[in-house]
Write a protein that holds these residues in place. Structure first.
Motif, PDB file in Angstrom:
ATOM      1  N   ASP A   1       9.248  17.325 -15.825  1.00 15.54           N
ATOM      2  CA  ASP A   1       7.892  17.148 -15.602  1.00 15.54           C
ATOM      3  C   ASP A   1       7.056  16.088 -16.338  1.00 15.54           C
ATOM      4  O   ASP A   1       6.571  15.600 -15.842  1.00 15.54           O
ATOM      5  CB  ASP A   1       7.545  18.523 -16.411  1.00 15.54           C
ATOM      6  N   GLU A   2       7.843  15.444 -17.391  1.00 18.68           N
ATOM      7  CA  GLU A   2       7.287  14.334 -18.288  1.00 18.68           C
ATOM      8  C   GLU A   2       7.094  13.242 -18.008  1.00 18.68           C
ATOM      9  O   GLU A   2       6.314  12.208 -17.357  1.00 18.68           O
ATOM     10  CB  GLU A   2       7.867  14.138 -19.418  1.00 18.68           C
ATOM     11  N   MET A   3       8.070  12.560 -16.968  1.00 14.82           N
ATOM     12  CA  MET A   3       7.858  11.789 -15.655  1.00 14.82           C
ATOM     13  C   MET A   3       7.089  11.942 -14.717  1.00 14.82           C
ATOM     14  O   MET A   3       6.701  10.946 -14.255  1.00 14.82           O
ATOM     15  CB  MET A   3       9.674  11.535 -15.559  1.00 14.82           C
ATOM     16  N   TYR A   4       6.935  12.911 -14.737  1.00 12.63           N
ATOM     17  CA  TYR A   4       6.531  13.753 -13.225  1.00 12.63           C
ATOM     18  C   TYR A   4       5.056  12.952 -13.694  1.00 12.63           C
ATOM     19  O   TYR A   4       3.731  12.920 -12.601  1.00 12.63           O
ATOM     20  CB  TYR A   4       6.221  15.078 -12.305  1.00 12.63           C
ATOM     21  N   ILE A   5       4.184  13.325 -14.248  1.00 12.79           N
ATOM     22  CA  ILE A   5       3.175  13.720 -15.282  1.00 12.79           C
ATOM     23  C   ILE A   5       3.316  11.766 -15.572  1.00 12.79           C
ATOM     24  O   ILE A   5       1.620  12.041 -14.919  1.00 12.79           O
ATOM     25  CB  ILE A   5       3.058  14.160 -16.670  1.00 12.79           C
ATOM     26  N   ASP A   6       3.440  11.449 -15.724  1.00 13.97           N
ATOM     27  CA  ASP A   6       3.474  10.152 -16.594  1.00 13.97           C
ATOM     28  C   ASP A   6       3.325   9.033 -14.817  1.00 13.97           C
ATOM     29  O   ASP A   6       2.119   8.515 -15.093  1.00 13.97           O
ATOM     30  CB  ASP A   6       4.272   9.412 -16.962  1.00 13.97           C
TER      31      ASP A   6
ATOM     32  N   PHE B   1       0.776  -1.081  -0.365  1.00 11.31           N
ATOM     33  CA  PHE B   1      -0.235   0.222  -0.053  1.00 11.31           C
ATOM     34  C   PHE B   1       0.810   1.227  -0.233  1.00 11.31           C
ATOM     35  O   PHE B   1       0.724   2.607  -0.676  1.00 11.31           O
ATOM     36  CB  PHE B   1      -0.877  -0.007   0.866  1.00 11.31           C
ATOM     37  N   ASP B   2       2.215   0.790   0.868  1.00 11.54           N
ATOM     38  CA  ASP B   2       2.717   2.365   1.111  1.00 11.54           C
ATOM     39  C   ASP B   2       3.501   2.681  -0.297  1.00 11.54           C
ATOM     40  O   ASP B   2       3.817   3.718  -0.694  1.00 11.54           O
ATOM     41  CB  ASP B   2       4.166   2.290   1.919  1.00 11.54           C
ATOM     42  N   LEU B   3       4.003   1.575  -0.728  1.00 11.25           N
ATOM     43  CA  LEU B   3       5.084   1.410  -2.019  1.00 11.25           C
ATOM     44  C   LEU B   3       4.041   2.029  -3.085  1.00 11.25           C
ATOM     45  O   LEU B   3       4.102   2.676  -4.280  1.00 11.25           O
ATOM     46  CB  LEU B   3       5.052   0.544  -2.485  1.00 11.25           C
ATOM     47  N   SER B   4       2.525   1.630  -3.715  1.00 10.13           N
ATOM     48  CA  SER B   4       1.676   1.422  -4.147  1.00 10.13           C
ATOM     49  C   SER B   4       1.071   3.723  -4.567  1.00 10.13           C
ATOM     50  O   SER B   4       0.706   4.164  -5.626  1.00 10.13           O
ATOM     51  CB  SER B   4       0.197   1.518  -3.816  1.00 10.13           C
ATOM     52  N   GLN B   5       1.507   4.127  -3.597  1.00 10.46           N
ATOM     53  CA  GLN B   5       1.281   5.498  -3.333  1.00 10.46           C
ATOM     54  C   GLN B   5       2.403   6.685  -4.200  1.00 10.46           C
ATOM     55  O   GLN B   5       2.454   7.826  -3.506  1.00 10.46           O
ATOM     56  CB  GLN B   5       1.183   5.831  -1.756  1.00 10.46           C
ATOM     57  N   PHE B   6       3.478   5.852  -4.029  1.00  6.96           N
ATOM     58  CA  PHE B   6       4.368   6.702  -4.414  1.00  6.96           C
ATOM     59  C   PHE B   6       4.680   7.297  -5.528  1.00  6.96           C
ATOM     60  O   PHE B   6       4.249   6.513  -6.557  1.00  6.96           O
ATOM     61  CB  PHE B   6       5.467   5.433  -4.234  1.00  6.96           C
ATOM     62  N   VAL B   7       4.919   8.746  -5.518  1.00  2.00           N
ATOM     63  CA  VAL B   7       4.821   9.589  -7.065  1.00  2.00           C
ATOM     64  C   VAL B   7       7.070  10.660  -6.334  1.00  2.00           C
ATOM     65  O   VAL B   7       6.290  10.871  -5.312  1.00  2.00           O
ATOM     66  CB  VAL B   7       4.287  10.451  -6.904  1.00  2.00           C
ATOM     67  N   ARG B   8       7.370  10.405  -7.125  1.00  2.03           N
ATOM     68  CA  ARG B   8       8.738  11.120  -7.489  1.00  2.03           C
ATOM     69  C   ARG B   8       8.521  12.559  -7.138  1.00  2.03           C
ATOM     70  O   ARG B   8       7.578  12.936  -7.590  1.00  2.03           O
ATOM     71  CB  ARG B   8       9.724  11.220  -8.044  1.00  2.03           C
ATOM     72  N   ALA B   9       9.128  13.521  -6.059  1.00  2.00           N
ATOM     73  CA  ALA B   9       9.244  14.668  -5.790  1.00  2.00           C
ATOM     74  C   ALA B   9       8.667  15.738  -7.390  1.00  2.00           C
ATOM     75  O   ALA B   9       9.970  14.800  -7.739  1.00  2.00           O
ATOM     76  CB  ALA B   9       9.999  15.883  -5.232  1.00  2.00           C
ATOM     77  N   ARG B  10       7.775  16.354  -7.433  1.00  2.83           N
ATOM     78  CA  ARG B  10       8.715  16.961  -9.053  1.00  2.83           C
ATOM     79  C   ARG B  10       9.780  17.009  -9.089  1.00  2.83           C
ATOM     80  O   ARG B  10      10.153  17.085 -10.427  1.00  2.83           O
ATOM     81  CB  ARG B  10       7.389  18.128  -9.043  1.00  2.83           C
ATOM     82  N   TRP B  11      10.485  18.220  -8.238  1.00  3.07           N
ATOM     83  CA  TRP B  11      11.584  18.811  -8.451  1.00  3.07           C
ATOM     84  C   TRP B  11      12.626  17.230  -8.576  1.00  3.07           C
ATOM     85  O   TRP B  11      14.360  17.691  -9.142  1.00  3.07           O
ATOM     86  CB  TRP B  11      12.056  19.532  -6.874  1.00  3.07           C
ATOM     87  N   ALA B  12      12.619  16.041  -8.177  1.00  2.00           N
ATOM     88  CA  ALA B  12      13.806  14.834  -8.421  1.00  2.00           C
ATOM     89  C   ALA B  12      13.209  14.814  -9.945  1.00  2.00           C
ATOM     90  O   ALA B  12      14.542  13.704 -10.257  1.00  2.00           O
ATOM     91  CB  ALA B  12      13.159  14.044  -7.969  1.00  2.00           C
ATOM     92  N   ALA B  13      12.868  14.314 -10.535  1.00  2.00           N
ATOM     93  CA  ALA B  13      12.269  14.598 -12.041  1.00  2.00           C
ATOM     94  C   ALA B  13      11.842  14.993 -12.633  1.00  2.00           C
ATOM     95  O   ALA B  13      11.116  16.572 -13.045  1.00  2.00           O
ATOM     96  CB  ALA B  13      11.618  13.284 -11.528  1.00  2.00           C
TER      97      ALA B  13
END
Length: 439
Positions: free
Chosen positions: A195-200, A181-193
């Motif tokens: 824009d296209e990777m963050y949006i995906d 459950f914890d990992l399913s909520q994981f999204v990298r911070a916007r500054w760490a990736a």
């Protein structure tokens, strides 16, 4: 009541069940301790890609492990179809379908195709590590390490990921359920990736909200001069596989890539020998510190199954036939009968060290096999002696007070003993800052 009524679809289900057996109970206890000792979860870097097939009874079976680019998995899937065709002695329909699928993958970058009525798909898996005050989490005592007694031969052991079935309805222990459950909520911070990777990543959390944990893998991390822990190697399916990769780096690649002097080469070779001998979780050499690190793996699941590659995933090469066509059009293609370019001095030195390492491993294997042969022969002699005692009615090994046989040694494999001592060579620091990534 939620929008699904009284029930939820399988891909949104996180089933927690009691795991049978003492080993499962031990692993569950270790997982809870890891949550306390290594509370921070961090992304490891690039995802990995596997090729899978859909099963009739549900779920997707991982047929093989690819690499860090989707095309790696597509190429291996094409090879899988070629092997399927070669195995067909008389079934023309199966052979024709498999060859057609392999040829199509040679030209088109497909992430899914249907062959002989069955779906095959390239699947994306994300990797994570746990971080604590003393650095990344090392292997746990309950983690399987079947090649631990055979340094240099971990690649001979089948991967635990191959053959694994991605089925979100399969129950797990409580700690693994919470981790899913914890990992399913994981999204990298916007500054760490980018824009296209963050949006995906944000889109994937909506389109594939479920999750399945794969068997843990193991990689090497190195502590940098500024105190951060950096990924040093790709993941392996066992702790010994990670140790083997690091030992090979010390003996083969570091001397050439880092331009080591003769004295430095000897120092690195001694560190590799210590790693083979002690088989610990860390090693230090020339002021550098390395640690075998446990890697969690997660595949996102949606209504139509596991997540395929994302548009923003690193995928630099086209399929092989299309790449050849492109190189010919650009005038950069070299025919097979063209004289190869001569190797550079670095390439020749790397080749020499590779051959030296292969010879060393062959010698170690022969010595171990000879030692095992002698031990078997001694065991046969002991068994014959015991049989003679039994035939003579000997009761020398029976406790006269209890009537039970004395224990003259158990049948447990010494390789399964848990080594809880840390490698005295590491001297690992206590800085939680890393470059693995943040959530």
């Amino acid at each position: 009541m939620n929008e699904y009524g009284e029930g939820a679809p399988a891909y949104l289900t996180f089933r927690v069940t009691a795991q049978p057996g003492p080993i499962a109970a031990f692993a569950e206890e270790e997982a809870w301790r890891a949550r306390e000792r290594y509370p921070q979860i961090m992304g490891m870097g690039l995802p990995v890609f596997h090729y899978t097939r859909e099963l009739d009874h549900g779920g997707w079976e991982i047929l093989g492990c690819g690499g860090h680019a989707p095309q790696d998995a597509r190429d291996l899937l094409a090879s899988y179809f070629l092997r399927m065709a070669n195995a067909c002695a008389s079934d023309d329909r199966t052979k024709t379908g498999a060859l057609a699928a392999a040829e199509r993958l040679d030209w088109v970058a497909l992430n899914e195709l249907r062959v002989l009525g069955r779906r095959y798909r390239v699947v994306r898996a994300e990797q994570f590590i746990r971080m604590g005050p003393d650095g990344p989490e090392p292997p746990r005592p309950s983690d399987p390490d079947p090649a631990r007694s055979r340094p240099g031969e971990a690649n001979d052991i089948p991967s635990r990921t191959q053959g694994f079935v991605l089925d979100p309805y399969t129950g797990t222990g409580l700690s693994d359920g919470l981790l899913r459950f914890d990992l399913s909520q994981f999204v990298r911070a916007r500054w760490a990736a980018p824009d296209e990777m963050y949006i995906d990543a944000r889109a994937a959390r909506r389109s594939h909200p479920g999750a399945v944990l794969l068997p843990a893998e193991f990689a090497i991390a190195e502590k940098s001069d500024d105190g951060r822990w950096l990924p040093h190697s790709a993941s392996s399916s066992s702790p010994q596989g990670a140790r083997d990769a690091l030992a090979s780096h010390f003996r083969v690649y570091a001397p050439v890539m880092d331009g080591l002097s003769a004295a430095e080469r000897e120092e690195y070779a001694r560190a590799a020998d210590r790693l083979d001998e002690k088989r610990g979780t860390g090693v230090a050499v020339a002021g550098r510190r390395f640690r075998v690190t446990r890697v969690e793996q997660l595949v996102r699941i949606g209504p139509d199954g596991p997540e395929p590659p994302r548009p923003s995933d690193h995928d630099p090469y086209p399929p092989p036939a299309a790449q050849v066509q492109q190189l010919k059009a650009e005038g950069r293609w070299r025919d097979e009968d063209t004289e190869p370019e001569p190797m550079t001095a670095e390439q020749r030195e790397l080749w020499r060290l590779l051959e030296k390492e292969r010879d060393r491993r062959r010698s170690v294997r022969r010595e171990r096999e000879e030692r095992q042969r002698r031990e078997r022969e001694r065991g046969v002699g002991r068994d014959l002696g015991a049989g003679l005692d039994a035939a003579l009615g000997a009761e020398a090994h029976r406790d006269l007070g209890t009537g039970f046989d004395r224990d003259f040694g158990t049948g447990f494999d010494r390789d399964l003993e848990v080594d809880l001592d840390r490698d005295p060579d590491t001297g690992l620091g206590r800085d939680p800052d890393t470059a693995f990534g943040t959530d």
